[in-house]
Design a protein around this motif. Structure first.
Motif, PDB file in Angstrom:
ATOM      1  N   MET A 124     -35.289  10.841 -57.817  1.00  0.00           N
ATOM      2  CA  MET A 124     -34.282   9.814 -57.438  1.00  0.00           C
ATOM      3  C   MET A 124     -34.332   9.194 -56.177  1.00  0.00           C
ATOM      4  SD  MET A 124     -31.964   9.842 -59.932  1.00  0.00           S
ATOM      5  CE  MET A 124     -30.480   9.103 -59.116  1.00  0.00           C
ATOM      6  N   GLU A 150     -24.055  20.744 -45.790  1.00  0.00           N
ATOM      7  CA  GLU A 150     -24.882  19.529 -46.442  1.00  0.00           C
ATOM      8  C   GLU A 150     -24.578  19.633 -48.116  1.00  0.00           C
ATOM      9  OE1 GLU A 150     -26.720  16.398 -45.129  1.00  0.00           O
ATOM     10  OE2 GLU A 150     -25.242  17.137 -43.485  1.00  0.00           O
ATOM     11  N   PRO A 180     -29.503  24.034 -53.215  1.00  0.00           N
ATOM     12  CA  PRO A 180     -30.467  23.463 -54.364  1.00  0.00           C
ATOM     13  C   PRO A 180     -31.550  24.544 -54.614  1.00  0.00           C
ATOM     14  CG  PRO A 180     -30.932  22.919 -51.917  1.00  0.00           C
ATOM     15  CD  PRO A 180     -29.851  23.727 -51.955  1.00  0.00           C
ATOM     16  N   ALA A 187     -36.285  18.494 -52.289  1.00  0.00           N
ATOM     17  CA  ALA A 187     -35.763  19.692 -53.178  1.00  0.00           C
ATOM     18  C   ALA A 187     -35.128  20.776 -52.612  1.00  0.00           C
ATOM     19  CB  ALA A 187     -36.890  20.053 -54.118  1.00  0.00           C
ATOM     20  N   ALA A 188     -35.545  21.029 -51.168  1.00  0.00           N
ATOM     21  CA  ALA A 188     -34.957  22.081 -50.532  1.00  0.00           C
ATOM     22  C   ALA A 188     -33.487  21.908 -49.774  1.00  0.00           C
ATOM     23  CB  ALA A 188     -36.062  22.423 -49.506  1.00  0.00           C
ATOM     24  N   GLY A 189     -33.062  20.441 -49.779  1.00  0.00           N
ATOM     25  CA  GLY A 189     -31.872  20.319 -49.078  1.00  0.00           C
ATOM     26  C   GLY A 189     -31.643  18.843 -49.605  1.00  0.00           C
ATOM     27  N   PRO A 190     -30.417  18.682 -49.726  1.00  0.00           N
ATOM     28  CA  PRO A 190     -29.777  17.421 -50.363  1.00  0.00           C
ATOM     29  C   PRO A 190     -30.173  16.265 -49.250  1.00  0.00           C
ATOM     30  CG  PRO A 190     -27.938  18.819 -49.975  1.00  0.00           C
ATOM     31  CD  PRO A 190     -29.274  19.721 -49.769  1.00  0.00           C
ATOM     32  N   VAL A 212     -27.257   7.165 -51.886  1.00  0.00           N
ATOM     33  CA  VAL A 212     -27.773   8.103 -52.944  1.00  0.00           C
ATOM     34  C   VAL A 212     -27.605   9.532 -52.091  1.00  0.00           C
ATOM     35  CG1 VAL A 212     -30.094   8.056 -52.911  1.00  0.00           C
ATOM     36  CG2 VAL A 212     -28.990   8.994 -55.009  1.00  0.00           C
ATOM     37  N   PHE A 213     -27.436  10.583 -52.727  1.00  0.00           N
ATOM     38  CA  PHE A 213     -27.087  11.785 -52.124  1.00  0.00           C
ATOM     39  C   PHE A 213     -27.734  12.910 -53.186  1.00  0.00           C
ATOM     40  CE2 PHE A 213     -23.713  14.609 -49.504  1.00  0.00           C
ATOM     41  CZ  PHE A 213     -25.105  15.185 -48.841  1.00  0.00           C
ATOM     42  N   THR A 214     -28.900  13.307 -52.830  1.00  0.00           N
ATOM     43  CA  THR A 214     -29.655  13.794 -53.974  1.00  0.00           C
ATOM     44  C   THR A 214     -30.498  15.170 -53.562  1.00  0.00           C
ATOM     45  OG1 THR A 214     -31.108  13.556 -55.965  1.00  0.00           O
ATOM     46  CG2 THR A 214     -31.626  12.514 -53.847  1.00  0.00           C
ATOM     47  N   THR A 215     -30.913  15.930 -54.573  1.00  0.00           N
ATOM     48  CA  THR A 215     -31.734  17.166 -54.097  1.00  0.00           C
ATOM     49  C   THR A 215     -33.041  16.875 -55.148  1.00  0.00           C
ATOM     50  OG1 THR A 215     -31.013  18.510 -55.984  1.00  0.00           O
ATOM     51  CG2 THR A 215     -30.103  18.986 -53.639  1.00  0.00           C
ATOM     52  N   ALA A 216     -33.048  15.630 -55.687  1.00  0.00           N
ATOM     53  CA  ALA A 216     -34.116  15.372 -56.655  1.00  0.00           C
ATOM     54  C   ALA A 216     -34.964  14.476 -55.874  1.00  0.00           C
ATOM     55  CB  ALA A 216     -33.656  14.645 -58.011  1.00  0.00           C
ATOM     56  N   GLN A 270     -21.270  19.223 -48.968  1.00  0.00           N
ATOM     57  CA  GLN A 270     -20.806  17.602 -49.153  1.00  0.00           C
ATOM     58  C   GLN A 270     -21.282  17.226 -50.320  1.00  0.00           C
ATOM     59  OE1 GLN A 270     -19.946  14.992 -47.340  1.00  0.00           O
ATOM     60  NE2 GLN A 270     -19.093  15.719 -45.624  1.00  0.00           N
ATOM     61  N   LEU A 297     -28.953  18.236 -58.133  1.00  0.00           N
ATOM     62  CA  LEU A 297     -27.819  17.262 -58.225  1.00  0.00           C
ATOM     63  C   LEU A 297     -28.007  15.663 -57.404  1.00  0.00           C
ATOM     64  CD1 LEU A 297     -25.921  16.653 -55.649  1.00  0.00           C
ATOM     65  CD2 LEU A 297     -24.931  18.624 -56.265  1.00  0.00           C
ATOM     66  N   SER A 298     -27.431  14.656 -58.151  1.00  0.00           N
ATOM     67  CA  SER A 298     -27.705  13.469 -57.470  1.00  0.00           C
ATOM     68  C   SER A 298     -26.343  12.744 -57.682  1.00  0.00           C
ATOM     69  CB  SER A 298     -28.686  12.638 -58.224  1.00  0.00           C
ATOM     70  OG  SER A 298     -29.986  12.979 -57.937  1.00  0.00           O
ATOM     71  N   VAL A 299     -25.964  12.152 -56.432  1.00  0.00           N
ATOM     72  CA  VAL A 299     -24.677  11.529 -56.677  1.00  0.00           C
ATOM     73  C   VAL A 299     -24.918  10.015 -56.110  1.00  0.00           C
ATOM     74  CG1 VAL A 299     -23.770  12.632 -54.662  1.00  0.00           C
ATOM     75  CG2 VAL A 299     -22.244  11.106 -55.841  1.00  0.00           C
ATOM     76  N   GLU A 300     -24.812   9.092 -56.600  1.00  0.00           N
ATOM     77  CA  GLU A 300     -25.227   7.400 -56.218  1.00  0.00           C
ATOM     78  C   GLU A 300     -24.037   6.681 -56.176  1.00  0.00           C
ATOM     79  OE1 GLU A 300     -28.307   6.016 -58.282  1.00  0.00           O
ATOM     80  OE2 GLU A 300     -28.731   4.395 -57.000  1.00  0.00           O
ATOM     81  N   TYR A 301     -23.855   5.953 -55.047  1.00  0.00           N
ATOM     82  CA  TYR A 301     -22.887   5.020 -55.043  1.00  0.00           C
ATOM     83  C   TYR A 301     -23.483   3.797 -55.334  1.00  0.00           C
ATOM     84  CZ  TYR A 301     -19.591   1.694 -53.371  1.00  0.00           C
ATOM     85  OH  TYR A 301     -18.812   0.432 -53.137  1.00  0.00           O
ATOM     86  N   TRP A 325     -25.874  24.780 -41.596  1.00  0.00           N
ATOM     87  CA  TRP A 325     -26.014  23.488 -41.776  1.00  0.00           C
ATOM     88  C   TRP A 325     -26.393  22.948 -43.348  1.00  0.00           C
ATOM     89  CZ3 TRP A 325     -30.047  19.673 -42.473  1.00  0.00           C
ATOM     90  CH2 TRP A 325     -29.754  18.414 -42.237  1.00  0.00           C
ATOM     91  N   LEU A 326     -27.302  23.861 -43.982  1.00  0.00           N
ATOM     92  CA  LEU A 326     -27.723  23.640 -45.218  1.00  0.00           C
ATOM     93  C   LEU A 326     -26.370  23.660 -46.333  1.00  0.00           C
ATOM     94  CD1 LEU A 326     -29.741  22.730 -47.040  1.00  0.00           C
ATOM     95  CD2 LEU A 326     -30.625  25.077 -47.531  1.00  0.00           C
ATOM     96  N   ALA A 363     -27.655  12.554 -41.941  1.00  0.00           N
ATOM     97  CA  ALA A 363     -26.830  13.827 -42.422  1.00  0.00           C
ATOM     98  C   ALA A 363     -25.344  13.486 -42.739  1.00  0.00           C
ATOM     99  CB  ALA A 363     -26.760  14.571 -41.110  1.00  0.00           C
ATOM    100  N   ALA A 364     -25.002  14.255 -43.842  1.00  0.00           N
ATOM    101  CA  ALA A 364     -23.606  13.881 -44.373  1.00  0.00           C
ATOM    102  C   ALA A 364     -22.374  14.621 -43.570  1.00  0.00           C
ATOM    103  CB  ALA A 364     -23.655  14.605 -45.860  1.00  0.00           C
ATOM    104  N   SER A 365     -23.097  15.832 -42.939  1.00  0.00           N
ATOM    105  CA  SER A 365     -22.029  16.830 -42.312  1.00  0.00           C
ATOM    106  C   SER A 365     -22.082  16.850 -40.821  1.00  0.00           C
ATOM    107  CB  SER A 365     -22.239  18.224 -42.801  1.00  0.00           C
ATOM    108  OG  SER A 365     -23.503  18.702 -42.699  1.00  0.00           O
TER     109      SER A 365
END
Lengths: 313, 313
Positions: free
Chosen positions: A146, B92, B37, A191-194, A139-143, B95, B42-46, B88-89, A161-163
């Motif tokens: 979640m 991310e 954010p 909430a401040a960074g995914p 999962v990749f989220t700012t919530a 992404q 947002l949330s993205v889940e695999y 960096w933020l 980290a994704a990047s």
């Protein structure tokens, strides 16, 4: 016909390939786009219905139609080293350089458009699944809610980290190892960074599989029990050649075809049952460290591809 | 099924389209990626072999599979408005957002990969030629000698920016009108930053042709004698609808097909013989000013495309 290598000055991985190209007599031009304009000059002219272009570095000039291939190894930002560097000068210089290169018949490793898409982690996971790999829930989220629910469901999860690690800041480069957390972690900062959370795969080895054109090079490094991220520090184990299962080979070929990648570095976790779990595919991943430890002839394969492609032409 | 509009808050052109979408009852979500954010989550889940994603703005949540289309109108940099903004933020957050959107079945106006390529001027000129347009000779160079030779050959040339005016600096936005120069100009500064020179086309009118899916909207504005750049200042003439010659229509369709663009704004110079010369194709060009003066229903066409595409599905 010349091979153009776009990378920064200090790049040992590129040096290994350049040595191979010199050994076979293939002309090479090496350029850091950050040195444009200044150490290099370029001209691109539209006339008579075609684009004519010349690129000169250290007094050597190459016509854009005489480019055999372009290796986007680790290019700097265009004009970053200019005396009066600015975002606008970077934009104009990018226009000139890449506008010219996109008009050449050269093969790309990798084409910038394929590279851009291939960097997106959520995209990677979906393509990996459709290519037949085992992929851990992610999962990749700012919530924060979640993130917490995901950690409660899977109990042991890693955050990463994704990047990649932060770069280009004023201080030293930050290391950002993948970290194991549990459902009791504080998720408020999400909430401040995914945050990217992935189910932890207990593993007995790390796998690095490097794909160059149609050739595959797999290496395996034994993992210590409960090891999370073997990229940083010394684990006491070395990268050793391993043969990828046929099912994995087929999935790799499917993935790089879908992604349009001439070069790709896959990371897998080999779990306690021997299953290779797809973690990520880095289209610009290093291979020097794997080659030096394992002896896998990756730089020769890259040099061969840049010279002749897959030999199909 | 929702239309997602990625743009900054102040965007009159987007407002015109949003009004049309509201009028037809099409759900719209508007977001500036700079507000992620923060104002948006947002949330993205695999999981289970597919990507599930949710995007919430001002309390409204949309599932990524319920996106009908994405309009990349004028999006800010991801996370640019964050309290602790950093490169960096931004990386991310990009992404997370684009990784999610690239996993959605939505139509794009325009797809980021097509947009990126379509911005490159030298690439535009070649594609324009192969699409059948008349294209003025052009050079883009960091070599003062090349610039001078080009000016000597063509006598009257214009110099212009390839990437548009500088943006995002500390001061007010700089205007950078296209400027006429002769062979006696001082070309030394070309070595410090690439210059784009083009043969000057004496013109009797400017043409703006807007392509939306398969629909074309052409407008014409009479030029004063010896006018160079009609974009800045008041010339005393207005944009008026005009019918594009059939040959031009065919070339426009060829160009947008090759470039993969759902939206494109073409600029032509109509010379004294009536020939339309291709100057550029801006994949993100404004259309509000043309619609307001000419009455051409471009915003309705954009809203229609975002809702139904070309009606072919």
């Amino acid at each position: 016909m010349t091979v153009l290598i776009l990378t920064s000055d200090e790049d040992v991985t590129a040096d290994m390939v350049v040595a191979r190209l010199y050994a076979t007599g293939t002309p090479v031009l090496r350029l850091d786009p950050a040195d444009l304009p200044g150490k290099a000059t370029l001209s691109v002219e539209y006339r008579d219905g075609d684009v004519h272009g010349d690129l000169s570095v250290h007094g050597r000039t190459v016509c854009v139609h005489a480019l055999r291939s372009v290796w986007m190894r680790r290019p700097g930002e265009p004009a970053a080293h200019a005396a009066h560097a600015s975002p606008w000068l970077t934009a104009e210089t990018r226009q000139a350089l890449f506008g010219m290169l996109h008009s050449s018949p050269a093969r790309w490793m990798n084409h910038p458009h394929s590279a851009e898409q291939a960097r997106l982690k959520p995209w990677q996971l979906r393509v990996a699944h459709h290519s037949g790999f085992a992929v851990p829930p992610t999962v990749f989220t700012t919530a924060p809610r979640m993130a917490r629910e995901f950690a409660e469901q899977h109990r042991e999860v890693v955050v990463k980290a994704a990047s990649g690690p932060p770069r280009g800041g004023p201080g030293p480069e930050l290391m950002l190892p993948t970290t194991l957390i549990g459902p009791d972690a504080d998720f408020a900062a999400v909430a401040a960074g995914p945050a990217l959370l992935q189910r932890y795969i207990p593993k007995r080895a790390d796998i690095r599989l490097t794909s160059v054109g149609t050739r595959l090079f797999a290496a395996r490094k034994t993992a210590e029990p409960h090891q999370i991220d073997g990229r940083y520090g010394d684990t006491g184990h070395l990268w050793e050649p391993v043969t990828a299962p046929e099912r994995i080979q087929a999935s790799v070929r499917e993935y790089v075809t879908r992604a349009g990648l001439a070069y790709a570095a896959f990371d897998f976790a080999e779990d306690l049952d021997g299953t290779w779990w797809f973690l990520e595919c880095n289209q610009g991943g290093q291979f020097g460290f794997v080659e030096l430890e394992s002896g896998l002839p990756i730089s020769a394969a890259v040099a061969g591809w840049l010279t002749d492609g897959d030999g199909a032409e």
